[in-house]
Design a protein around this motif. Structure first.
Motif, PDB file in Angstrom:
ATOM      1  N   GLY A  47       6.958  -9.202  14.995  1.00 48.12           N
ATOM      2  CA  GLY A  47       8.113 -10.067  14.859  1.00 48.12           C
ATOM      3  C   GLY A  47       7.814 -11.416  14.263  1.00 48.12           C
ATOM      4  N   ARG A  48       6.561 -11.850  14.282  1.00 49.28           N
ATOM      5  CA  ARG A  48       6.220 -13.131  13.675  1.00 49.28           C
ATOM      6  C   ARG A  48       6.134 -12.998  12.159  1.00 49.28           C
ATOM      7  NH1 ARG A  48       1.964 -15.951  17.977  1.00 49.28           N
ATOM      8  NH2 ARG A  48       3.624 -16.696  19.386  1.00 49.28           N
ATOM      9  N   THR A  49       6.347 -14.117  11.481  1.00 44.94           N
ATOM     10  CA  THR A  49       6.293 -14.119  10.023  1.00 44.94           C
ATOM     11  C   THR A  49       5.150 -14.981   9.533  1.00 44.94           C
ATOM     12  OG1 THR A  49       7.837 -15.976   9.815  1.00 44.94           O
ATOM     13  CG2 THR A  49       8.776 -13.745   9.803  1.00 44.94           C
ATOM     14  N   LEU A  50       4.590 -14.566   8.416  1.00 46.46           N
ATOM     15  CA  LEU A  50       3.509 -15.282   7.746  1.00 46.46           C
ATOM     16  C   LEU A  50       3.994 -15.655   6.352  1.00 46.46           C
ATOM     17  CD1 LEU A  50       0.474 -16.121   7.314  1.00 46.46           C
ATOM     18  CD2 LEU A  50       0.094 -13.754   6.545  1.00 46.46           C
ATOM     19  N   THR A  51       4.006 -16.943   6.056  1.00 48.64           N
ATOM     20  CA  THR A  51       4.377 -17.410   4.724  1.00 48.64           C
ATOM     21  C   THR A  51       3.142 -17.964   4.034  1.00 48.64           C
ATOM     22  OG1 THR A  51       6.644 -17.947   5.368  1.00 48.64           O
ATOM     23  CG2 THR A  51       5.796 -19.011   3.386  1.00 48.64           C
ATOM     24  N   ILE A  52       2.830 -17.409   2.868  1.00 43.55           N
ATOM     25  CA  ILE A  52       1.673 -17.824   2.080  1.00 43.55           C
ATOM     26  C   ILE A  52       2.196 -18.565   0.855  1.00 43.55           C
ATOM     27  CG2 ILE A  52      -0.457 -17.078   0.946  1.00 43.55           C
ATOM     28  CD1 ILE A  52      -0.122 -14.395   2.477  1.00 43.55           C
ATOM     29  N   THR A  53       1.647 -19.756   0.604  1.00 42.94           N
ATOM     30  CA  THR A  53       2.108 -20.600  -0.490  1.00 42.94           C
ATOM     31  C   THR A  53       1.001 -20.793  -1.514  1.00 42.94           C
ATOM     32  OG1 THR A  53       3.625 -21.771   0.985  1.00 42.94           O
ATOM     33  CG2 THR A  53       3.075 -22.862  -1.083  1.00 42.94           C
ATOM     34  N   ASN A  54       1.399 -20.808  -2.777  1.00 42.54           N
ATOM     35  CA  ASN A  54       0.502 -20.953  -3.921  1.00 42.54           C
ATOM     36  C   ASN A  54       0.704 -22.360  -4.500  1.00 42.54           C
ATOM     37  OD1 ASN A  54      -0.961 -20.652  -6.290  1.00 42.54           O
ATOM     38  ND2 ASN A  54      -0.104 -18.651  -6.784  1.00 42.54           N
ATOM     39  N   THR A 189       6.712 -14.329   2.071  1.00 40.72           N
ATOM     40  CA  THR A 189       6.772 -14.227   3.521  1.00 40.72           C
ATOM     41  C   THR A 189       6.742 -12.771   3.952  1.00 40.72           C
ATOM     42  OG1 THR A 189       8.032 -16.284   3.720  1.00 40.72           O
ATOM     43  CG2 THR A 189       8.111 -14.778   5.592  1.00 40.72           C
ATOM     44  N   PHE A 190       5.929 -12.487   4.953  1.00 40.16           N
ATOM     45  CA  PHE A 190       5.786 -11.147   5.507  1.00 40.16           C
ATOM     46  C   PHE A 190       6.127 -11.188   6.991  1.00 40.16           C
ATOM     47  CE2 PHE A 190       2.855 -11.619   2.004  1.00 40.16           C
ATOM     48  CZ  PHE A 190       3.036 -10.454   1.265  1.00 40.16           C
ATOM     49  N   LYS A 191       6.876 -10.203   7.454  1.00 47.49           N
ATOM     50  CA  LYS A 191       7.165 -10.046   8.880  1.00 47.49           C
ATOM     51  C   LYS A 191       6.296  -8.929   9.433  1.00 47.49           C
ATOM     52  CE  LYS A 191      10.832  -8.767  12.143  1.00 47.49           C
ATOM     53  NZ  LYS A 191      12.242  -8.317  12.274  1.00 47.49           N
ATOM     54  N   ALA A 192       5.608  -9.217  10.541  1.00 50.89           N
ATOM     55  CA  ALA A 192       4.754  -8.214  11.177  1.00 50.89           C
ATOM     56  C   ALA A 192       5.607  -7.211  11.934  1.00 50.89           C
ATOM     57  CB  ALA A 192       3.769  -8.882  12.125  1.00 50.89           C
ATOM     58  N   LEU A 220      -5.127 -22.016  -1.151  1.00 52.98           N
ATOM     59  CA  LEU A 220      -3.823 -21.504  -0.747  1.00 52.98           C
ATOM     60  C   LEU A 220      -3.443 -22.157   0.579  1.00 52.98           C
ATOM     61  CD1 LEU A 220      -4.609 -17.734  -1.396  1.00 52.98           C
ATOM     62  CD2 LEU A 220      -3.061 -19.134  -2.783  1.00 52.98           C
ATOM     63  N   GLU A 221      -2.168 -22.038   0.948  1.00 58.13           N
ATOM     64  CA  GLU A 221      -1.709 -22.527   2.242  1.00 58.13           C
ATOM     65  C   GLU A 221      -0.911 -21.449   2.942  1.00 58.13           C
ATOM     66  OE1 GLU A 221       0.527 -26.049   1.422  1.00 58.13           O
ATOM     67  OE2 GLU A 221      -1.259 -27.254   0.931  1.00 58.13           O
ATOM     68  N   PHE A 222      -0.868 -21.487   4.274  1.00 60.04           N
ATOM     69  CA  PHE A 222      -0.047 -20.517   5.007  1.00 60.04           C
ATOM     70  C   PHE A 222       0.437 -21.115   6.311  1.00 60.04           C
ATOM     71  CE2 PHE A 222      -4.312 -19.716   6.589  1.00 60.04           C
ATOM     72  CZ  PHE A 222      -4.135 -19.434   7.943  1.00 60.04           C
ATOM     73  N   VAL A 223       1.514 -20.533   6.834  1.00 58.17           N
ATOM     74  CA  VAL A 223       2.085 -20.963   8.107  1.00 58.17           C
ATOM     75  C   VAL A 223       2.674 -19.744   8.799  1.00 58.17           C
ATOM     76  CG1 VAL A 223       4.313 -21.524   7.052  1.00 58.17           C
ATOM     77  CG2 VAL A 223       3.650 -22.626   9.200  1.00 58.17           C
ATOM     78  N   VAL A 224       2.588 -19.708  10.130  1.00 56.04           N
ATOM     79  CA  VAL A 224       3.119 -18.603  10.931  1.00 56.04           C
ATOM     80  C   VAL A 224       4.301 -19.132  11.748  1.00 56.04           C
ATOM     81  CG1 VAL A 224       2.637 -16.951  12.780  1.00 56.04           C
ATOM     82  CG2 VAL A 224       0.894 -17.439  11.034  1.00 56.04           C
ATOM     83  N   HIS A 225       5.384 -18.357  11.773  1.00 52.54           N
ATOM     84  CA  HIS A 225       6.570 -18.727  12.550  1.00 52.54           C
ATOM     85  C   HIS A 225       6.945 -17.590  13.484  1.00 52.54           C
ATOM     86  CE1 HIS A 225       7.601 -22.503  10.560  1.00 52.54           C
ATOM     87  NE2 HIS A 225       7.340 -21.932   9.398  1.00 52.54           N
ATOM     88  N   ASP A 226       7.645 -17.925  14.554  1.00 51.35           N
ATOM     89  CA  ASP A 226       8.244 -16.928  15.422  1.00 51.35           C
ATOM     90  C   ASP A 226       9.519 -16.421  14.778  1.00 51.35           C
ATOM     91  OD1 ASP A 226       6.529 -16.731  17.654  1.00 51.35           O
ATOM     92  OD2 ASP A 226       7.284 -18.625  18.429  1.00 51.35           O
ATOM     93  N   GLY A 227       9.563 -15.135  14.456  1.00 50.31           N
ATOM     94  CA  GLY A 227      10.767 -14.530  13.916  1.00 50.31           C
ATOM     95  C   GLY A 227      11.253 -15.154  12.633  1.00 50.31           C
TER      96      GLY A 227
END
Length: 227
Positions: A47-54, A189-192, A220-227
């Motif tokens: 349910g968590r999401t991972l956003t990877i930024t270039n 962004t990817f949702k697990a 690169l940069e990334f951030v994880v969010h709940d849902g």
């Protein structure tokens, strides 16, 4: 003859010191960096999401995902091809494992959507083929180090999902190396769909133009969010 251990890298770099935590569990909403030429692994709960930024726009990200409970199940590009009947995943597509189970869903892509699912991760032997005589940072070793850094081991180096990598597929089936068409600040962004280890490598390729015509690997940069 010494047996081959797929979890052991041929060399080391800053990857071992670039962890988000000892077990890969991130702080939610904290922005992290994948240093140029290095890799980072992060654990995602379902349910968590991972956003990877270039940030530069020209940097390729070799991307993998493994079932956190059983690393022998992993994101598999051939199985994704079969599931999607496409070599170009797009927003809304699920990304399946070698057991055909959904690991992730691609939920957002601000770039033109040009990515690669055909090319293997660069490794030490690839750079030898390209004429490099000394050790060269590479994505296969970045994967291995990123997992070792959080206390686990890569059982295999699967073919990655090469984010922003531009490998044109011509009508005759031939491939070519080309610079990315993404722009600075593009993100994905990817949702697990299950607990996974996601691994990102800021590809160190500086000989072919996959990281831009000037061949300058960047962070690169990334951030994880709940849902």
């Amino acid at each position: 003859m010494q047996s081959f251990d797929p979890s052991q890298p041929d060399g080391f770099n800053q990857t071992l010191d670039s962890t988000v935590s000892a077990d890969g569990i991130p702080v939610i909403a904290e922005r992290y960096t994948v240093p140029a030429r290095c890799g980072v692994a992060v654990r995602l709960t379902a349910g968590r999401t991972l956003t990877i930024t270039n940030p530069t726009g020209w940097q390729v990200c070799d991307f993998w995902a493994f079932n956190a409970a059983e690393l022998h199940e992993y994101l598999s590009m051939p199985h994704v091809h079969t599931d999607l009947l496409s070599v170009f995943p797009k927003v809304g597509d699920r990304l399946v494992s070698n057991l055909r189970n959904p690991l992730l869903t691609l939920t957002q892509d601000t770039s033109p959507g040009v990515h690669d699912t055909t090319i293997a991760a660069c490794d030490a032997n690839r750079y030898k083929q390209l004429g490099v005589t000394d050790y060269h940072d590479n994505c296969a070793d970045n994967l291995r180090q990123a997992l070792l850094a959080i206390g686990t081991k890569a059982p295999h180096v699967p073919a990655p999902f090469n984010l922003w990598m531009n490998v044109p597929v011509h009508p005759d089936g031939s491939l070519a190396w080309a610079a990315p068409v993404s722009k600075p600040g593009d993100s994905m962004t990817f949702k697990a769909e299950m607990p996974v280890y996601a691994v990102m490598s800021a590809c160190p390729q500086d000989i072919t133009p996959v990281n831009g015509d000037e061949g300058k690997p960047s962070a690169l940069e990334f951030v994880v969010h709940d849902g």
